[in-house]
Scaffold this motif. Sequence first.
Motif, PDB file in Angstrom:
ATOM      1  N   PHE A   1      39.698  62.652  57.828  1.00  0.00           N
ATOM      2  CA  PHE A   1      38.809  61.769  57.060  1.00  0.00           C
ATOM      3  C   PHE A   1      39.492  61.300  55.777  1.00  0.00           C
ATOM      4  N   ARG A   2      40.167  62.216  55.075  1.00  0.00           N
ATOM      5  CA  ARG A   2      40.787  61.848  53.804  1.00  0.00           C
ATOM      6  C   ARG A   2      41.931  60.861  54.013  1.00  0.00           C
ATOM      7  N   GLN A   3      42.747  61.095  55.033  1.00  0.00           N
ATOM      8  CA  GLN A   3      43.859  60.191  55.310  1.00  0.00           C
ATOM      9  C   GLN A   3      43.360  58.791  55.687  1.00  0.00           C
ATOM     10  N   ALA A   4      42.239  58.730  56.357  1.00  0.00           N
ATOM     11  CA  ALA A   4      41.745  57.452  56.879  1.00  0.00           C
ATOM     12  C   ALA A   4      40.904  56.672  55.879  1.00  0.00           C
ATOM     13  N   ALA A   5      40.357  57.323  54.863  1.00  0.00           N
ATOM     14  CA  ALA A   5      39.399  56.684  53.960  1.00  0.00           C
ATOM     15  C   ALA A   5      40.029  55.534  53.181  1.00  0.00           C
ATOM     16  N   VAL A   6      39.320  54.408  53.122  1.00  0.00           N
ATOM     17  CA  VAL A   6      39.723  53.284  52.276  1.00  0.00           C
ATOM     18  C   VAL A   6      39.045  53.476  50.924  1.00  0.00           C
ATOM     19  N   LEU A   7      39.683  54.267  50.066  1.00  0.00           N
ATOM     20  CA  LEU A   7      39.109  54.633  48.776  1.00  0.00           C
ATOM     21  C   LEU A   7      40.226  54.819  47.755  1.00  0.00           C
ATOM     22  N   PRO A   8      39.909  54.609  46.475  1.00  0.00           N
ATOM     23  CA  PRO A   8      40.878  54.977  45.434  1.00  0.00           C
ATOM     24  C   PRO A   8      41.210  56.466  45.530  1.00  0.00           C
ATOM     25  N   GLU A   9      42.371  56.825  45.042  1.00  0.00           N
ATOM     26  CA  GLU A   9      42.856  58.200  45.187  1.00  0.00           C
ATOM     27  C   GLU A   9      41.871  59.225  44.636  1.00  0.00           C
ATOM     28  N   GLU A  10      41.275  58.932  43.457  1.00  0.00           N
ATOM     29  CA  GLU A  10      40.347  59.893  42.847  1.00  0.00           C
ATOM     30  C   GLU A  10      39.114  60.093  43.721  1.00  0.00           C
ATOM     31  N   SER A  11      38.561  59.001  44.267  1.00  0.00           N
ATOM     32  CA  SER A  11      37.374  59.102  45.118  1.00  0.00           C
ATOM     33  C   SER A  11      37.701  59.818  46.425  1.00  0.00           C
ATOM     34  N   ALA A  12      38.910  59.603  46.929  1.00  0.00           N
ATOM     35  CA  ALA A  12      39.300  60.209  48.208  1.00  0.00           C
ATOM     36  C   ALA A  12      39.336  61.727  48.128  1.00  0.00           C
ATOM     37  N   LYS A  13      39.477  62.279  46.918  1.00  0.00           N
ATOM     38  CA  LYS A  13      39.525  63.737  46.777  1.00  0.00           C
ATOM     39  C   LYS A  13      38.210  64.390  47.208  1.00  0.00           C
ATOM     40  N   ALA A  14      37.109  63.623  47.171  1.00  0.00           N
ATOM     41  CA  ALA A  14      35.817  64.164  47.583  1.00  0.00           C
ATOM     42  C   ALA A  14      35.653  64.172  49.098  1.00  0.00           C
ATOM     43  N   ILE A  15      36.596  63.548  49.806  1.00  0.00           N
ATOM     44  CA  ILE A  15      36.518  63.450  51.260  1.00  0.00           C
ATOM     45  C   ILE A  15      37.271  64.630  51.870  1.00  0.00           C
ATOM     46  N   PRO A  16      36.669  65.328  52.835  1.00  0.00           N
ATOM     47  CA  PRO A  16      37.344  66.503  53.405  1.00  0.00           C
ATOM     48  C   PRO A  16      38.576  66.124  54.215  1.00  0.00           C
ATOM     49  N   ASP A  17      39.543  66.999  54.187  1.00  0.00           N
ATOM     50  CA  ASP A  17      40.769  66.796  54.967  1.00  0.00           C
ATOM     51  C   ASP A  17      40.595  67.423  56.348  1.00  0.00           C
ATOM     52  N   LEU A  18      39.513  67.025  57.008  1.00  0.00           N
ATOM     53  CA  LEU A  18      39.171  67.538  58.340  1.00  0.00           C
ATOM     54  C   LEU A  18      39.494  66.493  59.397  1.00  0.00           C
ATOM     55  N   PRO A  19      39.785  66.910  60.618  1.00  0.00           N
ATOM     56  CA  PRO A  19      40.138  65.947  61.669  1.00  0.00           C
ATOM     57  C   PRO A  19      38.999  64.969  61.956  1.00  0.00           C
ATOM     58  N   ILE A  20      39.360  63.722  62.195  1.00  0.00           N
ATOM     59  CA  ILE A  20      38.397  62.708  62.634  1.00  0.00           C
ATOM     60  C   ILE A  20      38.014  63.003  64.078  1.00  0.00           C
ATOM     61  N   PRO A  21      36.740  62.820  64.458  1.00  0.00           N
ATOM     62  CA  PRO A  21      36.357  63.047  65.856  1.00  0.00           C
ATOM     63  C   PRO A  21      37.215  62.223  66.810  1.00  0.00           C
ATOM     64  N   PRO A  22      37.622  62.808  67.943  1.00  0.00           N
ATOM     65  CA  PRO A  22      38.490  62.106  68.891  1.00  0.00           C
ATOM     66  C   PRO A  22      37.917  60.787  69.388  1.00  0.00           C
ATOM     67  N   SER A  23      36.582  60.668  69.392  1.00  0.00           N
ATOM     68  CA  SER A  23      35.953  59.448  69.904  1.00  0.00           C
ATOM     69  C   SER A  23      36.081  58.267  68.940  1.00  0.00           C
ATOM     70  N   THR A  24      36.478  58.515  67.689  1.00  0.00           N
ATOM     71  CA  THR A  24      36.592  57.455  66.690  1.00  0.00           C
ATOM     72  C   THR A  24      37.850  56.625  66.936  1.00  0.00           C
ATOM     73  N   LEU A  25      37.662  55.306  66.965  1.00  0.00           N
ATOM     74  CA  LEU A  25      38.795  54.415  67.201  1.00  0.00           C
ATOM     75  C   LEU A  25      39.592  54.232  65.916  1.00  0.00           C
ATOM     76  N   ILE A  26      40.786  54.768  65.877  1.00  0.00           N
ATOM     77  CA  ILE A  26      41.675  54.602  64.728  1.00  0.00           C
ATOM     78  C   ILE A  26      43.056  54.227  65.248  1.00  0.00           C
ATOM     79  N   GLY A  27      43.634  53.191  64.667  1.00  0.00           N
ATOM     80  CA  GLY A  27      44.994  52.814  65.034  1.00  0.00           C
ATOM     81  C   GLY A  27      45.062  51.510  65.791  1.00  0.00           C
ATOM     82  N   TYR A  28      45.903  50.595  65.304  1.00  0.00           N
ATOM     83  CA  TYR A  28      46.170  49.333  65.990  1.00  0.00           C
ATOM     84  C   TYR A  28      47.485  49.501  66.729  1.00  0.00           C
TER      85      TYR A  28
END
Length: 309
Positions: free
Chosen positions: A225-252
């Motif tokens: 979640f943290r790696q994927a978030a479109v957020l400023p660095e400070e805001s991203a710290k509140a996002i957990p560094d947990l795996p995104i669910p496999p069903s979520t479409l990420i990546g072009y």
Amino acid sequence: MGYDIIGDIHGQAGKLRRLLTKMGYALCGDVWHHLHRRAIFVGDFIDRGPHQLETLDIVRRMVAHQHALAVLGNHEFNAIAWHTEDPALPGHYLRTRVGEKGEKNRKQHQVFLNEVQHDPARHEEIVQWFMTLPLWLDLPELRVIHACWHPDYMASLKPKLKNECLDRDLIAAASRKHSAEYQAVETLTKGLEISLPPGITFKDKDGHTRKEVRVRWWDTEAKTFRQAAVLPEESAKAIPDLPIPPSTLIGYTSEKPVFFGHYWRTGTPRVLAPNVACVDYSAGHGGPLVAYQWDGESTLNDSHFVTSD
């Protein structure tokens, strides 16, 4: 032929003229053109800036004379919904004009309304033109969309579209929150959002508590979640560094280059991946208007960005 993919203009006609001049476009009569290149606009022509109708005049003449292509931005979709009566609620509109939400919607759209509210016929005609804009362009050489290239949502909408354009019925359906059409159009024009794990929230730039986060849908390396978030660095710290669910479409993963706007980037323009580029660098909030000059390369290059400044 080369293509010049131009970012969100938001009524900044002066920046648009400077950018076109810098890229070698010239006025022929009242139409900007280039002998060997074609512009592609990623949408969001209106709201925020000082020259709404002037911006639209430049873009529309270029499109009409086949010197440019353009796709629909979320601000054009919102303008259509603001202007369109709700078929299920006579006297009301698909984008609400009442209550606190209506005030927020009006404030966002007021600069455009100031220029058209005394000419209802022109307002109507502009909205009709917005409805001729496709949600995306899938050209033989490259792709363009306003915010998110999402094959699944695009496939779900395609049978209901004519030349990738919305009609009145689809505008109405896409204005109903929680409908399948709403989710698809919202993602294509505003970006992909995913739900955070239970109990996790963060404050957005306006101080609102959010349970979903917009993500870097193009990023094949984003696994948490943290790696994927479109957020400023400070805001991203509140996002957990947990795996995104496999069903979520990420990546072009397509080889064909894709270009988009929408994300209010800042700093020196840079490609996001070898075949991915955002051309929105906050022209509507003091930043430059940006274009990427594509000359047929399969691997995009930072040196091909041009700014209005």
